[in-house]
Motif scaffolding. Structure first.
Motif, PDB file in Angstrom:
ATOM      1  N   LEU A  86      26.166  -3.257   8.552  1.00 27.63           N
ATOM      2  CA  LEU A  86      25.321  -2.117   8.196  1.00 27.63           C
ATOM      3  C   LEU A  86      26.099  -0.834   8.447  1.00 27.63           C
ATOM      4  CD1 LEU A  86      21.981  -3.316   9.851  1.00 27.63           C
ATOM      5  CD2 LEU A  86      22.712  -3.607   7.468  1.00 27.63           C
ATOM      6  N   ASP A  87      26.338  -0.076   7.392  1.00 27.75           N
ATOM      7  CA  ASP A  87      27.123   1.159   7.504  1.00 27.75           C
ATOM      8  C   ASP A  87      26.268   2.408   7.586  1.00 27.75           C
ATOM      9  OD1 ASP A  87      29.800  -0.082   7.161  1.00 27.75           O
ATOM     10  OD2 ASP A  87      29.025  -0.560   5.165  1.00 27.75           O
ATOM     11  N   ILE A  88      25.141   2.409   6.875  1.00 29.97           N
ATOM     12  CA  ILE A  88      24.332   3.625   6.713  1.00 29.97           C
ATOM     13  C   ILE A  88      22.862   3.269   6.854  1.00 29.97           C
ATOM     14  CG2 ILE A  88      23.699   5.497   5.129  1.00 29.97           C
ATOM     15  CD1 ILE A  88      26.442   4.757   3.659  1.00 29.97           C
ATOM     16  N   LEU A  89      22.136   4.083   7.609  1.00 28.50           N
ATOM     17  CA  LEU A  89      20.688   3.937   7.730  1.00 28.50           C
ATOM     18  C   LEU A  89      20.037   5.254   7.360  1.00 28.50           C
ATOM     19  CD1 LEU A  89      18.017   2.586   8.672  1.00 28.50           C
ATOM     20  CD2 LEU A  89      18.588   3.376  10.993  1.00 28.50           C
ATOM     21  N   ILE A  90      19.162   5.218   6.368  1.00 31.07           N
ATOM     22  CA  ILE A  90      18.419   6.409   5.957  1.00 31.07           C
ATOM     23  C   ILE A  90      16.957   6.212   6.320  1.00 31.07           C
ATOM     24  CG2 ILE A  90      17.902   8.025   4.093  1.00 31.07           C
ATOM     25  CD1 ILE A  90      20.889   7.629   4.423  1.00 31.07           C
ATOM     26  N   ASN A  91      16.483   6.925   7.325  1.00 29.49           N
ATOM     27  CA  ASN A  91      15.070   6.899   7.713  1.00 29.49           C
ATOM     28  C   ASN A  91      14.327   7.959   6.900  1.00 29.49           C
ATOM     29  OD1 ASN A  91      14.962   4.879   9.837  1.00 29.49           O
ATOM     30  ND2 ASN A  91      16.238   6.276  11.027  1.00 29.49           N
ATOM     31  N   ASN A  92      13.822   7.540   5.765  1.00 31.16           N
ATOM     32  CA  ASN A  92      13.163   8.463   4.844  1.00 31.16           C
ATOM     33  C   ASN A  92      11.646   8.317   4.810  1.00 31.16           C
ATOM     34  OD1 ASN A  92      12.815  10.110   2.210  1.00 31.16           O
ATOM     35  ND2 ASN A  92      12.072   8.081   1.651  1.00 31.16           N
ATOM     36  N   ALA A  93      11.141   7.107   4.957  1.00 32.81           N
ATOM     37  CA  ALA A  93       9.705   6.860   4.763  1.00 32.81           C
ATOM     38  C   ALA A  93       8.856   7.681   5.727  1.00 32.81           C
ATOM     39  CB  ALA A  93       9.405   5.377   4.945  1.00 32.81           C
ATOM     40  N   GLY A  94       7.723   8.145   5.221  1.00 36.22           N
ATOM     41  CA  GLY A  94       6.797   8.880   6.066  1.00 36.22           C
ATOM     42  C   GLY A  94       5.438   8.991   5.405  1.00 36.22           C
ATOM     43  N   ILE A  95       4.431   9.307   6.216  1.00 33.11           N
ATOM     44  CA  ILE A  95       3.088   9.534   5.672  1.00 33.11           C
ATOM     45  C   ILE A  95       2.651  10.940   6.016  1.00 33.11           C
ATOM     46  CG2 ILE A  95       2.433   7.108   5.679  1.00 33.11           C
ATOM     47  CD1 ILE A  95       0.898   7.638   8.284  1.00 33.11           C
ATOM     48  N   TRP A  96       1.706  11.457   5.231  1.00 32.30           N
ATOM     49  CA  TRP A  96       1.292  12.872   5.296  1.00 32.30           C
ATOM     50  C   TRP A  96      -0.227  12.912   5.258  1.00 32.30           C
ATOM     51  CZ3 TRP A  96       0.284  16.832   1.183  1.00 32.30           C
ATOM     52  CH2 TRP A  96       0.513  18.145   1.614  1.00 32.30           C
ATOM     53  N   LEU A  97      -0.837  12.554   6.383  1.00 36.24           N
ATOM     54  CA  LEU A  97      -2.292  12.559   6.452  1.00 36.24           C
ATOM     55  C   LEU A  97      -2.802  13.979   6.674  1.00 36.24           C
ATOM     56  CD1 LEU A  97      -2.903   9.400   8.679  1.00 36.24           C
ATOM     57  CD2 LEU A  97      -2.622   9.549   6.197  1.00 36.24           C
ATOM     58  N   THR A  98      -4.049  14.207   6.296  1.00 36.17           N
ATOM     59  CA  THR A  98      -4.641  15.546   6.392  1.00 36.17           C
ATOM     60  C   THR A  98      -5.777  15.550   7.411  1.00 36.17           C
ATOM     61  OG1 THR A  98      -4.102  16.001   4.082  1.00 36.17           O
ATOM     62  CG2 THR A  98      -5.789  17.374   5.096  1.00 36.17           C
ATOM     63  N   GLY A  99      -5.832  16.623   8.195  1.00 38.67           N
ATOM     64  CA  GLY A  99      -6.936  16.784   9.134  1.00 38.67           C
ATOM     65  C   GLY A  99      -6.686  17.975  10.044  1.00 38.67           C
ATOM     66  N   TRP A 100      -7.713  18.801  10.237  1.00 38.31           N
ATOM     67  CA  TRP A 100      -7.594  19.910  11.178  1.00 38.31           C
ATOM     68  C   TRP A 100      -7.568  19.345  12.587  1.00 38.31           C
ATOM     69  CZ3 TRP A 100      -5.893  23.869   8.754  1.00 38.31           C
ATOM     70  CH2 TRP A 100      -6.307  24.135   7.449  1.00 38.31           C
ATOM     71  N   ILE A 101      -6.907  20.041  13.503  1.00 42.45           N
ATOM     72  CA  ILE A 101      -6.646  19.494  14.828  1.00 42.45           C
ATOM     73  C   ILE A 101      -7.923  19.032  15.526  1.00 42.45           C
ATOM     74  CG2 ILE A 101      -6.733  21.743  15.997  1.00 42.45           C
ATOM     75  CD1 ILE A 101      -4.285  18.830  16.745  1.00 42.45           C
ATOM     76  N   GLN A 102      -9.020  19.760  15.317  1.00 49.43           N
ATOM     77  CA  GLN A 102     -10.275  19.381  15.986  1.00 49.43           C
ATOM     78  C   GLN A 102     -10.928  18.149  15.368  1.00 49.43           C
ATOM     79  OE1 GLN A 102      -9.788  22.127  14.217  1.00 49.43           O
ATOM     80  NE2 GLN A 102     -11.579  22.709  12.988  1.00 49.43           N
TER      81      GLN A 102
END
Length: 252
Positions: A86-102
């Protein structure tokens, strides 16, 4: 410039669309063999695999639920089996959930941290162990966000916090691993035209462009080009940095 990437092996998480897709195909164009992941091996992920193969490289899709630590480690083992070194690791995946802090439910907070921060930690840990055992160099590249530095004003504080954690993780891993030949860097995209935000861009003409000094929304390839460079031999003296790919939104 010869990027000296031909024949290298890379893992790209979240590669079925958007930035991940562009990164995978950008690496394939440079002759890099790939394991690419998605939650499912669906038509989109299969299409990326076929496009990569058409460029003359080996490419394998692996379905992975990144919120599940066992599945993350199974994916890394499978990638090593399929690719070898393994030469290269790209950590790209992510999620973008929505919600106000409260209003953010604990399960949304935990899910965001699991996918956006714990999964990259686990993939990076496996990658580091595998290469240190073999006394091989390697490159880890983390896709974070301008929100890591600016925070969120639109109800994504859990996302911003996870990405800020990724920036700190990038620096910490670079301090530990760079003396042993493994560099760790990141990129911080701003507003990128992907499936997640395209409708908002269309609904608010000029709004996002007005926040960007360069006056245009990024395309996935704008980010992918920087990631491919970071994976290359000419970028070998870079480590511990997170590059601003925001069109000037950060200027840090």
């Amino acid at each position: 410039m010869d990027l000296k990437l031909k024949g290298r092996n890379a893992i790209v998480t979240g590669a079925s669309r958007g930035i991940g897709r562009a990164i995978a195909l950008g690496l394939a164009e440079e002759g890099v063999n790939l394991v690419i992941t998605g939650r499912h091996v669906d038509d989109k992920l299969t299409e990326v695999v076929e496009k990569a193969k058409a460029l003359g490289v080996k490419a394998f899709p692996v379905a992975t639920n990144l919120e599940n630590a066992d599945e993350v480690l199974t994916m890394m083992k499978e990638a090593e089996t399929l690719l070898g070194d393994l030469d290269i690791l790209i950590n790209n995946a992510g999620i973008w959930l929505t919600g106000w802090i409260q209003d953010i439910p604990l399960e949304d907070w935990e899910l965001t941290m699991d996918v956006n921060l714990t999964a990259p930690f686990l993939t990076s840990q496996y990658f580091a162990k595998a290469n240190l055992k073999k006394k091989r160099p390697g490159k880890i590249i983390n896709v974070t966000s301008q929100a890591a530095f600016n925070g969120s004003t639109t109800g994504h504080s859990h996302y911003a916090a996870s990405k800020a954690g990724m920036v700190a993780l990038t620096i910490s891993m670079a301090r530990e691993l760079s003396p042993k030949g493994i560099t760790v860097n990141g990129v911080a995209p701003g507003v990128v035209e992907t499936d997640l935000i395209r409708e908002s861009i269309i609904a608010k003409p000029g709004y996002y462009e007005g926040r960007i000094p360069m006056g245009r929304v990024a395309q996935p390839e704008d980010v992918a080009n920087i990631v491919v460079f970071l994976a290359s031999e000419p970028a070998s003296y870079l480590t511990g940095t997170t590059i601003d790919v925001t069109g000037g939104m950060l200027m840090r």
